[in-house]
Motif scaffolding. Structure first.
Motif, short mmCIF file in Angstrom:
data_model
loop_
_atom_site.label_atom_id
_atom_site.label_comp_id
_atom_site.label_asym_id
_atom_site.label_seq_id
_atom_site.Cartn_x
_atom_site.Cartn_y
_atom_site.Cartn_z
N GLY A 1 -7.06 14.00 31.52
CA GLY A 1 -8.22 13.26 31.35
C GLY A 1 -7.83 11.84 30.78
O GLY A 1 -8.68 11.42 30.26
N LYS A 2 -6.39 11.86 30.26
CA LYS A 2 -6.00 10.65 29.46
C LYS A 2 -5.10 9.97 30.25
O LYS A 2 -4.48 10.18 30.99
N ASN A 3 -5.14 8.76 29.73
CA ASN A 3 -4.06 7.45 30.71
C ASN A 3 -2.84 7.86 29.84
O ASN A 3 -2.55 8.06 28.68
N LEU A 4 -1.86 7.72 30.76
CA LEU A 4 -0.47 7.99 30.33
C LEU A 4 0.33 6.59 29.88
O LEU A 4 0.21 5.65 30.65
N ASN A 5 0.65 6.36 28.81
CA ASN A 5 1.35 5.13 28.47
C ASN A 5 2.87 5.20 28.38
O ASN A 5 3.47 5.87 27.31
N LEU A 6 3.59 4.98 29.57
CA LEU A 6 4.95 5.25 29.46
C LEU A 6 5.58 4.16 29.02
O LEU A 6 6.97 4.33 28.59
N ASN A 7 5.09 2.98 28.70
CA ASN A 7 5.91 1.79 28.11
C ASN A 7 5.96 1.86 26.67
O ASN A 7 6.83 1.39 25.93
N ASN A 8 4.99 2.34 26.05
CA ASN A 8 4.94 2.64 24.45
C ASN A 8 4.56 4.08 24.18
O ASN A 8 3.29 4.13 23.42
N PRO A 9 5.03 5.15 24.76
CA PRO A 9 4.56 6.48 24.41
C PRO A 9 4.39 6.62 22.82
O PRO A 9 5.42 6.44 22.09
N GLN A 10 3.31 7.29 22.37
CA GLN A 10 3.00 7.47 21.05
C GLN A 10 3.07 9.16 20.53
O GLN A 10 3.38 9.76 19.65
N THR A 11 2.19 9.76 21.61
CA THR A 11 1.92 11.26 21.40
C THR A 11 3.42 12.02 21.92
O THR A 11 4.08 11.49 22.50
N TYR A 12 3.01 13.25 21.41
CA TYR A 12 4.22 14.14 21.75
C TYR A 12 4.05 14.37 23.32
O TYR A 12 5.13 14.40 24.01
N ASN A 13 2.89 14.64 23.83
CA ASN A 13 2.64 14.86 25.28
C ASN A 13 3.29 13.63 26.09
O ASN A 13 3.80 13.68 27.14
N GLU A 14 2.85 12.36 25.28
CA GLU A 14 3.54 11.20 26.17
C GLU A 14 4.74 10.96 26.32
O GLU A 14 5.55 10.74 27.33
N LYS A 15 5.41 11.53 25.19
CA LYS A 15 6.95 11.28 25.33
C LYS A 15 7.66 12.28 25.95
O LYS A 15 8.69 12.09 26.41
N ILE A 16 6.98 13.59 26.16
CA ILE A 16 7.53 14.56 27.14
C ILE A 16 7.32 14.02 28.60
O ILE A 16 8.49 14.18 29.19
#
Length: 305
Positions: free
Chosen positions: A47-62
């Motif tokens: 349900g969240k938008n994924l920020n690949l340009n500036n990932p901040q969370t653990y899940n985004e970085k995975i």
């Protein structure tokens, strides 16, 4: 380009599963489109938008690591058969669960030569295994159906875990392992930038699933991932320091990896190495720890898709 395509052509394109949807992309599809696919999948699952340009969370970085940090070594270590050779070289053969056989097809397996208890695994995915505790009650027909299906699948397309993409499918059999109490405790060590940081223990996987997360001094952490914390006190494992030492040797070349071990009757065994734990969509409680673990994960130099 992203309209649903009903016809699936194995061997002619990538099959991407997004929930109940299936998208097929031909070989000439630009890999640059993978970020769009991954963003859609991540939004659908979290349900969240994924920020690949500036990932901040653990899940985004995975998710970022899925796309921009792949290598032939990661593929080898995600292969449940080939990783054994590497682990033997790095820490020693004594930490490997005994291998009973390896085959290209289910029909090649001579079950008469296997012991009464064993574990069958497909080497090229996750959770593709069958535990056999009594060979006389083994449903061989059902197992064949599962393995025939798994051997035709490319696990990488499930959620773009591209480290699985080029693994040659095989079936392996390993010795069935349990301790004197008939239990099998595994210790999952989360490593960040070549350094072990946390250990988690899963309990009650088939009933009341809980997950306890500890630091390396065995202090229970004030957060959990996906599953609630157990109210049962879990004692510090006898060989935690040794498992941490081994994990440090195995994780040293990676931005992030989870190294799993079993401790059985005082002896340590290697389990597996997982580079995209939970596929990067498991929920943190409290949510702020998704950011705190994200801060620990320093992304490497970006590699092309």
């Amino acid at each position: 380009m992203f309209d649903l395509i009903e016809k699936i052509k194995y061997g002619e394109g990538l099959r991407i599963k997004l929930g109940s949807y299936a998208l097929t992309f031909e070989r000439n599809l630009r890999r640059q489109d993978f970020p769009k696919i991954l963003k859609r999948w991540f939004k659908k699952r979290t349900g969240k938008n994924l920020n690949l340009n500036n990932p901040q969370t653990y899940n985004e970085k995975i998710q970022w690591l899925k796309l921009y940090d792949n290598s032939p070594l990661k593929t080898k270590l995600s292969d449940k058969y080939l990783v054994r050779e590497w682990v033997k070289e790095q820490i020693g053969e004594e930490y490997l669960i005994p291998l009973l056989g390896v085959w290209d097809n289910f029909d090649d397996i001579d079950f008469d030569k296997l012991p009464e208890k064993f574990v069958l695994k497909a080497n090229h995915g996750s959770h593709w295994n069958i535990i056999v505790k009594d060979k006389s009650k083994f449903d061989k027909i059902g197992a064949k159906k599962k393995f025939d299906k798994w051997m035709k699948r490319n696990y990488a397309v499930k959620s773009l875990e591209l480290q699985y993409k080029d693994i040659e499918p095989k079936i392996i059999a390993e010795k069935y392992m349990e301790d004197s109490k008939g239990e099998l405790n595994d210790y999952k060590i989360l490593c960040f930038n070549g350094k072990p940081e946390y250990v988690w223990i899963d309990c009650g996987r088939y009933s009341n699933h809980t997950r306890n997360i500890y630091d390396l001094s065995w202090n229970l952490q004030p957060f959990t991932i996906q599953f609630p914390t157990s109210q049962i006190k879990i004692e510090k494992p006898e060989h935690l320091d040794k498992m941490t030492e081994l994990a440090k040797k195995l994780c040293r070349d990676f931005a992030h990896v989870r190294v799993d071990f079993y401790c059985i009757n005082g002896k340590i065994y290697f389990g597996e190495m997982t580079f995209t734990s939970g596929s990067g969509i498991e929920k943190f409680t409290p949510e702020k720890y998704d950011f705190e673990l994200g801060n620990k994960l320093i992304l490497p130099e970006k590699k092309g898709l």
